[in-house]
Motif scaffolding. Sequence first.
Motif, short mmCIF file in Angstrom:
data_model
loop_
_atom_site.label_atom_id
_atom_site.label_comp_id
_atom_site.label_asym_id
_atom_site.label_seq_id
_atom_site.Cartn_x
_atom_site.Cartn_y
_atom_site.Cartn_z
N TYR A 191 0.72 -1.46 0.18
CA TYR A 191 0.14 -0.19 -0.07
C TYR A 191 0.53 1.20 0.27
O TYR A 191 0.59 2.45 0.16
N TRP A 192 2.38 1.32 -0.14
CA TRP A 192 2.77 2.40 -0.14
C TRP A 192 3.08 3.61 -1.36
O TRP A 192 2.73 2.07 -2.74
N PRO A 193 3.55 4.73 -1.23
CA PRO A 193 3.10 5.42 -2.61
C PRO A 193 4.35 5.14 -3.60
O PRO A 193 5.07 5.29 -3.07
N PRO A 194 4.97 5.56 -4.83
CA PRO A 194 5.80 5.59 -6.28
C PRO A 194 6.57 6.14 -5.63
O PRO A 194 8.07 6.32 -5.06
N GLU A 195 6.75 7.76 -3.77
CA GLU A 195 7.68 8.11 -3.87
C GLU A 195 8.56 6.95 -2.44
O GLU A 195 9.96 7.75 -2.17
N ILE A 196 7.63 5.84 -2.04
CA ILE A 196 8.95 4.88 -1.45
C ILE A 196 9.63 4.50 -1.92
O ILE A 196 10.77 3.98 -1.42
N LYS A 197 10.03 4.90 -3.52
CA LYS A 197 10.87 4.15 -4.09
C LYS A 197 12.26 4.86 -4.42
O LYS A 197 13.92 4.12 -4.35
N SER A 211 -2.70 6.02 -1.15
CA SER A 211 -2.56 4.53 -0.34
C SER A 211 -4.22 4.28 0.15
O SER A 211 -4.21 2.73 -0.72
N LEU A 212 -5.07 4.60 -0.25
CA LEU A 212 -6.56 4.86 0.14
C LEU A 212 -7.04 4.87 -1.45
O LEU A 212 -7.50 4.02 -1.22
N GLY A 213 -6.26 4.97 -2.39
CA GLY A 213 -6.65 4.17 -3.35
C GLY A 213 -6.49 2.74 -3.92
O GLY A 213 -6.98 2.17 -4.45
N LEU A 214 -5.68 3.06 -3.48
CA LEU A 214 -4.93 0.92 -3.60
C LEU A 214 -5.85 0.19 -2.41
O LEU A 214 -6.47 -1.18 -2.82
N PRO A 248 3.81 -4.36 -9.40
CA PRO A 248 2.94 -3.54 -8.21
C PRO A 248 2.62 -2.53 -8.72
O PRO A 248 3.18 -1.78 -9.67
N LEU A 249 1.42 -1.64 -8.44
CA LEU A 249 0.96 -0.82 -9.53
C LEU A 249 1.58 0.61 -8.81
O LEU A 249 1.42 1.25 -9.58
N PHE A 250 2.61 1.06 -7.44
CA PHE A 250 3.26 1.96 -7.58
C PHE A 250 3.63 2.09 -8.62
O PHE A 250 5.10 3.41 -8.55
N LEU A 251 4.63 0.64 -9.12
CA LEU A 251 5.58 0.83 -10.44
C LEU A 251 4.93 1.02 -11.48
O LEU A 251 5.91 1.04 -12.81
N LEU A 273 -11.90 8.35 -10.33
CA LEU A 273 -11.15 8.85 -9.22
C LEU A 273 -10.46 7.94 -8.84
O LEU A 273 -9.39 8.79 -8.57
N VAL A 274 -10.26 6.89 -8.11
CA VAL A 274 -9.68 5.99 -8.18
C VAL A 274 -8.06 5.82 -9.02
O VAL A 274 -7.32 6.21 -8.85
N CYS A 275 -8.15 6.74 -10.52
CA CYS A 275 -7.07 6.73 -11.52
C CYS A 275 -6.64 7.85 -11.29
O CYS A 275 -4.95 7.59 -10.90
N GLY A 276 -7.26 8.70 -10.81
CA GLY A 276 -7.05 9.85 -10.38
C GLY A 276 -6.21 9.54 -9.10
O GLY A 276 -4.80 10.28 -9.19
N MET A 277 -6.42 9.02 -8.06
CA MET A 277 -5.96 8.61 -6.48
C MET A 277 -4.00 8.29 -6.67
O MET A 277 -3.19 8.07 -5.85
N LEU A 278 -4.69 6.90 -7.86
CA LEU A 278 -2.87 6.13 -8.28
C LEU A 278 -2.17 7.08 -9.19
O LEU A 278 -1.82 6.30 -9.51
N HIS A 279 -2.67 8.64 -9.60
CA HIS A 279 -1.35 9.17 -10.74
C HIS A 279 -0.13 8.87 -10.01
O HIS A 279 0.16 9.13 -9.45
N PRO A 280 0.91 8.15 -10.46
CA PRO A 280 2.10 8.17 -10.54
C PRO A 280 2.85 8.61 -10.05
O PRO A 280 4.08 9.21 -9.39
N THR A 281 2.42 10.32 -10.48
CA THR A 281 3.28 11.80 -10.27
C THR A 281 2.17 12.38 -9.06
O THR A 281 0.99 12.48 -8.95
N HIS A 282 2.99 12.46 -7.86
CA HIS A 282 1.85 13.21 -6.33
C HIS A 282 1.99 14.32 -6.72
O HIS A 282 -0.10 14.80 -6.26
N GLY A 283 1.74 15.20 -7.17
CA GLY A 283 0.94 16.51 -7.41
C GLY A 283 -0.37 16.67 -8.64
O GLY A 283 -0.71 17.49 -8.52
#
Length: 332
Positions: A191-197, A211-214, A248-251, A273-283
Amino acid sequence: MSDLPLSPGTCLGNYHVVRAVGKGEFGMLYESRKGRESFTLRGKKVDEQWAVDNEISMMNGLPQHTHVSTFVDSVAHGNAIYFVLEDCNIGTLNDFLIKEKPPEQFLHSLMFDMAKGVLHLHRNKIVHRDLNPNNVLLSAGRHRPICKISNLSLAQYGNCYNQLDTVPNVLDITTHADLYLFLTTRCSDKYWPPEIKDHGDSFRFASDIFSLGLIFLSMVSLIVKYDKYLSKDMIYPPTVKKSSGVTPLFLCSLQDVKEMVASIVASAAVQDLVCGMLHPTHGKRPQAGQLVAAMKTFVAPDRSIPIGFIVLLSLAVLLIVVIVTWKLTFDY
């Protein structure tokens, strides 16, 4: 946690254990009573003192909210510290979903609860950093279980610009090499975001949104696997199969995310909505307030009758009965 589970009747200070109700990310959950009141106990190892101190500090400064578990007290017992929380005796969201397997339409309401809980944290400058189905507790509501965000052990303070800043951090990841190892080795594929990379990157409010999107996606897909670390069945986020293996989706790219979401989620509004939450770019992810506003358009309201209306209706019925009785008596 203590090596042995707490038996019914065990006393922790003024709290008496009634039964075990599940297992969270850091320890067992128990239903307990103090007098006539019910509470939930959640344990942490004493050797995780940094997690105990961090959570107590966060919760003591956080205003109460319907969708964030309320901290009441803490009690030492054996080699563990037990947090006393408001009554959440249904257990974790993870265990509830595996047991009940609710339909997608029902899940929308649970999603809405969590979004409102995250919005409350973000309004109070708190980045949760460990959102997953085991850190969401459920309490009994009038018509359905109510989700409550829990476990602020890894939380940090942030600012309104979606970055962590100089607001005093109770927990500083740079001073906890074991914590970074914990995050990157055990949680990066969940459940971690791309930023953890990137070890040099920082957590943001947008990290919680990913994480909420996942969680939302995992609730619908309901992929269950046995977790050796927690010794229990866990809901896992879906992954993308490629020629190079499982990713994994975060990659994944945004296109991969969109295809995966479309194959799982029935509602077009929820897909977007979920696709927006899981966008690879945090901004480019929606903020918590935008998320809550968007969900209001497709989440069915709880059909509850206001208590005031019930009282007025009862008085009206009573008045009619009195008038009819009086009239029949008078006519007689």
